[in-house]
Design a protein around this motif. Structure first.
Motif, PDB file in Angstrom:
ATOM      1  N   PHE B  20       0.959  -1.468   0.034  1.00 20.01           N
ATOM      2  CA  PHE B  20       0.343  -0.018  -0.162  1.00 20.01           C
ATOM      3  C   PHE B  20       0.889   1.348  -0.240  1.00 20.01           C
ATOM      4  O   PHE B  20       0.880   2.154  -0.902  1.00 20.01           O
ATOM      5  N   VAL B  22       3.695   1.565  -1.163  1.00 20.49           N
ATOM      6  CA  VAL B  22       4.783   1.518  -2.229  1.00 20.49           C
ATOM      7  C   VAL B  22       3.916   2.427  -3.588  1.00 20.49           C
ATOM      8  O   VAL B  22       3.623   3.154  -3.915  1.00 20.49           O
ATOM      9  N   VAL B  23       2.353   2.133  -3.424  1.00 22.30           N
ATOM     10  CA  VAL B  23       1.399   3.025  -4.402  1.00 22.30           C
ATOM     11  C   VAL B  23       0.883   4.308  -3.603  1.00 22.30           C
ATOM     12  O   VAL B  23       0.167   5.201  -4.167  1.00 22.30           O
ATOM     13  N   THR B  24       1.163   4.867  -2.655  1.00 19.48           N
ATOM     14  CA  THR B  24       0.518   6.373  -2.013  1.00 19.48           C
ATOM     15  C   THR B  24       1.781   6.633  -1.425  1.00 19.48           C
ATOM     16  O   THR B  24       1.427   8.786  -1.768  1.00 19.48           O
ATOM     17  N   VAL B  25       2.807   6.161  -1.272  1.00 16.17           N
ATOM     18  CA  VAL B  25       4.046   7.953  -0.891  1.00 16.17           C
ATOM     19  C   VAL B  25       4.511   8.307  -2.135  1.00 16.17           C
ATOM     20  O   VAL B  25       4.432   7.922  -3.027  1.00 16.17           O
ATOM     21  N   LYS B  26       4.441   9.703  -2.171  1.00 16.24           N
ATOM     22  CA  LYS B  26       5.239  10.980  -2.593  1.00 16.24           C
ATOM     23  C   LYS B  26       6.841  10.864  -3.144  1.00 16.24           C
ATOM     24  O   LYS B  26       6.509  10.553  -4.262  1.00 16.24           O
ATOM     25  N   ILE B  28      10.220   9.405  -4.314  1.00 16.28           N
ATOM     26  CA  ILE B  28      10.546   7.531  -5.083  1.00 16.28           C
ATOM     27  C   ILE B  28      11.012   6.819  -4.273  1.00 16.28           C
ATOM     28  O   ILE B  28      10.509   5.539  -4.698  1.00 16.28           O
ATOM     29  N   SER B  31       9.660   5.213  -1.983  1.00 17.11           N
ATOM     30  CA  SER B  31       8.952   3.497  -2.833  1.00 17.11           C
ATOM     31  C   SER B  31       9.448   2.994  -3.207  1.00 17.11           C
ATOM     32  O   SER B  31       9.200   1.558  -2.445  1.00 17.11           O
ATOM     33  N   ALA B  32      10.491   3.293  -3.653  1.00 18.73           N
ATOM     34  CA  ALA B  32      11.313   2.108  -4.066  1.00 18.73           C
ATOM     35  C   ALA B  32      11.301   0.809  -2.435  1.00 18.73           C
ATOM     36  O   ALA B  32      11.601   0.106  -2.463  1.00 18.73           O
ATOM     37  N   LYS B  86       9.703  13.881  -5.266  1.00 22.50           N
ATOM     38  CA  LYS B  86       8.580  13.628  -5.852  1.00 22.50           C
ATOM     39  C   LYS B  86       8.357  12.952  -6.649  1.00 22.50           C
ATOM     40  O   LYS B  86       8.780  13.309  -7.822  1.00 22.50           O
ATOM     41  N   THR B  87       7.520  12.822  -6.487  1.00 18.95           N
ATOM     42  CA  THR B  87       6.020  12.412  -8.115  1.00 18.95           C
ATOM     43  C   THR B  87       4.924  12.494  -8.076  1.00 18.95           C
ATOM     44  O   THR B  87       4.082  12.832  -6.789  1.00 18.95           O
ATOM     45  N   GLY B  88       4.417  13.062  -9.036  1.00 21.79           N
ATOM     46  CA  GLY B  88       2.710  13.812  -8.858  1.00 21.79           C
ATOM     47  C   GLY B  88       1.860  12.882  -8.953  1.00 21.79           C
ATOM     48  O   GLY B  88       2.394  11.407  -9.770  1.00 21.79           O
ATOM     49  N   THR B  89       0.675  12.937  -8.460  1.00 15.66           N
ATOM     50  CA  THR B  89      -0.047  12.083  -8.800  1.00 15.66           C
ATOM     51  C   THR B  89      -1.581  12.755  -9.759  1.00 15.66           C
ATOM     52  O   THR B  89      -1.636  13.948  -9.836  1.00 15.66           O
ATOM     53  N   LEU B  90      -1.992  11.917 -10.295  1.00 17.41           N
ATOM     54  CA  LEU B  90      -3.728  12.212 -10.377  1.00 17.41           C
ATOM     55  C   LEU B  90      -4.058  11.422 -11.327  1.00 17.41           C
ATOM     56  O   LEU B  90      -4.659   9.573 -11.090  1.00 17.41           O
ATOM     57  N   ILE B  92      -6.721  10.736  -8.747  1.00 16.47           N
ATOM     58  CA  ILE B  92      -7.062   9.359  -7.585  1.00 16.47           C
ATOM     59  C   ILE B  92      -8.403   9.379  -7.598  1.00 16.47           C
ATOM     60  O   ILE B  92      -8.327   8.143  -7.045  1.00 16.47           O
TER      61      ILE B  92
END
Lengths: 103, 165
Positions: B20, B22-26, B28, B31-32, B86-90, B92
């Motif tokens: 969970f 991995v796909v939610t923290v900003k 990267i 996340s890895a 950081k990675t952006g999200t879209l 959501i």
């Protein structure tokens, strides 16, 4: 709680698959999308190995899992090469702003 | 509830919680590293399923290979000025709705189906049997995968190579 059986493993794999899809759909960074794909492949793998243990298929499921791991390695190498090329061209890897492969 | 169940729930909790994250923290890189824990948890689940060889391959190829490759990808495709990448999200909200419906449907199907499962056999070492199968029944697929890996390596090197000026 009931004894751990086939369903438990399938439920875990379904949840991982959903997380993977969520990652692929929502993340902007191409490398993060790759991580989502890895989650999806791992979820499929858990299914194969679980059915290999609880079904009457011998070791065929485990061998299929092995092949999926090999394909995932090949996929990660190729995809990262493409991502590096995208970075060289656009100086970022936000996949929502990329609309062609060359300048 | 025996030891097997407790270990299963432990690995399941590690896998799902870090999956969970991995796909939610900003960040990267974070996340890895959560992906590392997810892959470890999945290797533990393979062990619980009696797939010792697959578990080791999982650790060697995923943790030792693919994850390092992904980290290199992160490092090489960001302008590293500080630790935060950081990675952006879209999308959501639609993603949460769609994935939630999908997850609910598939989980309810899985739990309501009566699976014809055999009683789990005793766990035996599988490496020798997998090796035998790979050079008998699956020898064609095995060789084709070898060629595929070679093609993938050459292709990746060709695509990622800098053009000679």
């Amino acid at each position: 709680m009931i004894e751990v059986g086939l369903t438990h493993f399938l439920v875990i794999s379904a949840a991982l698959f959903s997380f993977g899809i969520y990652g692929v759909v929502t993340r902007k960074n191409a490398v993060m999308v790759l991580m989502g794909v890895e989650l999806i492949l791992n979820a499929a793998n858990i299914n194969f190995v679980a059915f290999a243990r609880y079904g009457n298929f011998g070791l065929n499921g485990q061998i299929m899992a092995l092949f999926i791991i090999i394909l995932a390695a090949a996929e990660a190498a190729i995809a990262l090469a493409i991502v590096l090329n995208i970075y060289k061209t656009f100086a970022h890897v936000n996949i929502d702003e990329i609309d062609n492969l060359k300048e | 509830m025996n030891v097997y169940d407790i270990i299963f729930y432990l690995f399941a909790a590690i896998t799902l919680a870090s999956g969970f994250l991995v796909v939610t923290v900003k960040n990267i890189v974070h996340s890895a590293f959560y992906l590392l824990f997810t892959l470890f948890g999945i290797a533990g689940i393979y062990v619980l399923l009696g797939a010792d060889f697959i578990a080791i391959v999982q650790l060697l190829v995923y943790v030792g290979g693919i994850l390092i490759l992904l980290l290199f990808g992160v490092m090489l495709t960001n302008k590293i000025t500080d630790v935060d990448i950081k990675t952006g999200t879209l999308h959501i909200v639609p993603a949460v709705i769609g994935v939630g419906i999908f997850w609910g449907a598939i989980t309810s199907i899985l739990t309501s189906t009566h699976w014809k499962s055999l009683p789990a056999e005793n766990i035996e070492p599988t490496t020798a049997q997998i090796g035998t199968l790979l050079i008998t029944d699956y020898v064609l697929v095995f060789e084709l995968l070898g060629i595929l890996l070679l093609i993938a390596l050459i292709g990746a090197a060709t695509i990622a190579r800098r053009d000679k000026e």
